[in-house]
Write a protein that holds these residues in place. Structure first.
Motif, PDB file in Angstrom:
ATOM      1  N   UNK A 101       0.827  -1.210   0.000  1.00 16.78           N
ATOM      2  CA  UNK A 101       0.000   0.000   0.000  1.00 16.78           C
ATOM      3  C   UNK A 101       0.862   1.261   0.000  1.00 16.78           C
ATOM      4  N   UNK A 102       1.984   1.224   0.755  1.00 16.23           N
ATOM      5  CA  UNK A 102       2.900   2.365   0.746  1.00 16.23           C
ATOM      6  C   UNK A 102       3.524   2.533  -0.637  1.00 16.23           C
ATOM      7  N   UNK A 103       3.912   1.427  -1.248  1.00 15.77           N
ATOM      8  CA  UNK A 103       4.506   1.472  -2.576  1.00 15.77           C
ATOM      9  C   UNK A 103       3.532   2.079  -3.576  1.00 15.77           C
ATOM     10  N   UNK A 104       2.273   1.621  -3.528  1.00 13.10           N
ATOM     11  CA  UNK A 104       1.279   2.135  -4.470  1.00 13.10           C
ATOM     12  C   UNK A 104       1.027   3.613  -4.238  1.00 13.10           C
ATOM     13  N   UNK A 105       1.011   4.031  -2.979  1.00 13.21           N
ATOM     14  CA  UNK A 105       0.810   5.449  -2.654  1.00 13.21           C
ATOM     15  C   UNK A 105       1.935   6.303  -3.218  1.00 13.21           C
ATOM     16  N   UNK A 106       3.175   5.825  -3.040  1.00 14.62           N
ATOM     17  CA  UNK A 106       4.320   6.567  -3.575  1.00 14.62           C
ATOM     18  C   UNK A 106       4.244   6.674  -5.092  1.00 14.62           C
ATOM     19  N   UNK A 107       3.935   5.555  -5.749  1.00 20.84           N
ATOM     20  CA  UNK A 107       3.867   5.551  -7.211  1.00 20.84           C
ATOM     21  C   UNK A 107       2.736   6.437  -7.714  1.00 20.84           C
ATOM     22  N   UNK A 113       2.162  13.688 -10.579  1.00 20.28           N
ATOM     23  CA  UNK A 113       3.012  14.811 -10.991  1.00 20.28           C
ATOM     24  C   UNK A 113       3.414  14.662 -12.455  1.00 20.28           C
ATOM     25  N   UNK A 114       3.800  13.448 -12.859  1.00 18.11           N
ATOM     26  CA  UNK A 114       4.255  13.217 -14.225  1.00 18.11           C
ATOM     27  C   UNK A 114       3.146  13.479 -15.235  1.00 18.11           C
ATOM     28  N   UNK A 177      15.645  16.359  -4.395  1.00 18.67           N
ATOM     29  CA  UNK A 177      15.102  17.708  -4.198  1.00 18.67           C
ATOM     30  C   UNK A 177      14.154  18.081  -5.331  1.00 18.67           C
ATOM     31  N   UNK A 178      14.506  17.725  -6.563  1.00 20.63           N
ATOM     32  CA  UNK A 178      13.618  17.987  -7.702  1.00 20.63           C
ATOM     33  C   UNK A 178      12.283  17.280  -7.529  1.00 20.63           C
ATOM     34  N   UNK A 179      12.325  16.016  -7.084  1.00 23.05           N
ATOM     35  CA  UNK A 179      11.102  15.244  -6.920  1.00 23.05           C
ATOM     36  C   UNK A 179      10.283  15.748  -5.740  1.00 23.05           C
ATOM     37  N   UNK A 180      10.943  16.212  -4.717  1.00 20.83           N
ATOM     38  CA  UNK A 180      10.231  16.792  -3.572  1.00 20.83           C
ATOM     39  C   UNK A 180       9.482  18.046  -3.991  1.00 20.83           C
ATOM     40  N   UNK A 252       4.683  18.535   3.449  1.00 21.98           N
ATOM     41  CA  UNK A 252       4.432  17.608   2.348  1.00 21.98           C
ATOM     42  C   UNK A 252       4.333  16.159   2.830  1.00 21.98           C
ATOM     43  N   UNK A 253       3.462  15.405   2.173  1.00 22.88           N
ATOM     44  CA  UNK A 253       3.351  13.969   2.424  1.00 22.88           C
ATOM     45  C   UNK A 253       4.235  13.163   1.475  1.00 22.88           C
ATOM     46  N   UNK A 254       4.897  13.841   0.561  1.00 28.34           N
ATOM     47  CA  UNK A 254       5.795  13.199  -0.393  1.00 28.34           C
ATOM     48  C   UNK A 254       7.019  12.670   0.344  1.00 28.34           C
TER      49      UNK A 254
END
Length: 404
Positions: A101-107, A113-114, A177-180, A252-254
């Protein structure tokens, strides 16, 4: 094996290990004649291989100056711990680590964003290596946390030797940092970030002098604008108006923001010191200084682009404000010696109007302004370290081949 024999055996083993580290190749040494990076043959080490001839340089880093490598290996700050965790796949910022579930949330978060941007969000490691191999004549400072260890001439033979692991660390940290920031505000264009860092410091994040500190050569004015300051009377600029970006990282939750948030959590209560001789470590130390510098400097770029330059362009013509190449060029100009005033002057001098054609505007700006020409010149130096001396295409100069 008796007790004394064991001590002698392990002492010799440690000596050999230390010797091996000290003798590791300095990845940031300029390529020798007939050497450059060949992207088709890279296997992850980003070390030079034989290709076309490139110019020789004066400086050869000495492997005995490997403090950066030691500090990264031993680092316990949030950013360095996250880097080590990502390499061991035991946590840190790892999209596919953790529960399903964490993996899916991150993806899902990154995919969202993409889908909203066509901008590249990642800088290639080989281009960072090539930037590090450029000759940067500037003063550097190595710090262990807030404790300064030594200063040096980065163009001299006492400049630090960067190992392959150190380059991995820089590559990881900049892209993190870019992804954040991509989820805190509108995404940054990784091309312009790569070109700016290459121009300012060549990714030598430990450079520090009175004119700027760190990878993006952060200044006191930028820190004022990104920290807890109030609007100043009789001024067209609201000092402290970029603070919301730092707050956005904290809230941020990222997962990509977590290491930076840990470093910045006290900055909201008490602003960090202005860059200066007595505070270089706060901005260039391995770990916390590097993390702080990346968020403040990239955040300041976002603030300039979206809150200062874009509204000005939008008042002239919405289609100009939506053009990424024009935004990049004018925002970069705000880092020239004239600052934001120089960017505003460029808008007037280029006679921008609703009838202006973006490609012609960018071409005219690149031809007219020294800072943009210098940025492109340093980009050519980087590319020559990869391909050897040859004519570079417009796409290469724009940084298109250095991002993904």
């Amino acid at each position: 094996m008796n007790y004394l024999s064991r001590i002698l055996f392990f002492s010799l083993l440690l000596f050999k290990l230390d010797l091996g580290l000290a003798q590791e190749v300095c990845v940031n040494n300029p390529p020798k004649p007939s050497q450059a990076l060949d992207n088709s043959e890279q296997t992850g080490t980003s070390l030079p291989v034989q290709t076309k001839a490139v110019p020789s340089f004066k400086t050869t880093k000495n492997s005995q100056y490997s403090e950066i490598n030691r500090l990264i290996r031993q680092g316990t700050d949030p950013l360095t711990k996250s880097f080590h965790a990502s390499r061991s796949a035991q946590g840190g910022f790892c999209l596919t680590c953790g529960t399903s579930s964490q993996t899916q949330s991150n993806l899902n978060q990154v995919n969202e964003v993409l889908q909203q941007t066509v901008l590249p969000l990642k800088i290639k490691k080989d281009c960072i290596v090539a930037a590090l191999q450029r000759e940067i004549q500037q003063t550097g400072s190595i710090c262990d946390g807030n404790k300064p260890l030594r200063q040096f001439d980065n163009g001299g033979k006492t400049a630090p030797c960067l190992h392959a692991t150190d380059v991995d660390y820089i590559h990881y940290s900049v892209n993190l940092a870019l992804q954040c920031l991509a989820t805190v505000k509108a995404p940054l264009d990784a091309r312009v970030v790569m070109k700016k860092i290459n121009n300012e410091s060549g990714f030598n994040f430990f450079l520090a002098y009175v004119g700027g500190v760190g990878a993006l050569q952060l200044t006191s004015d930028a820190v004022k604008d990104m920290s807890s300051y109030k609007p100043q009377p009789n001024s067209s600029t609201i000092v402290g108006s970029g603070r919301y970006i730092v707050e956005g990282v904290l809230n941020s939750q990222n997962k990509a923001c977590q290491p930076f948030a840990e470093v910045l959590k006290n900055d909201i209560k008490k602003r960090p010191p202005y860059p200066g001789r007595n505070s270089y470590c706060s901005w260039v130390s391995t770990g916390e200084g590097f993390a702080r510098n990346l968020i403040y400097a990239m955040g300041y770029y976002l603030h300039n682009r979206d809150d200062i330059i874009a509204p000005k362009l939008r008042s002239i013509s919405p289609h100009l404000a939506e053009n990424q190449e024009i935004l990049n060029a004018l925002t970069l100009l705000s880092y020239s010696s004239e600052g934001r005033a120089g960017a505003f002057a460029a808008i007037r001098n280029l006679r921008l109007s609703k009838n202006s054609k973006p490609a012609e505007v960018v071409q005219a700006a690149n031809k007219k302004y020294t800072y943009l020409r210098e940025t492109d010149k340093k980009m050519r130096e980087l590319l020559e370290n990869i391909h050897g001396p040859r004519k570079m295409s417009a796409d290469e100069i724009r940084g298109n081949t250095c991002v993904e």
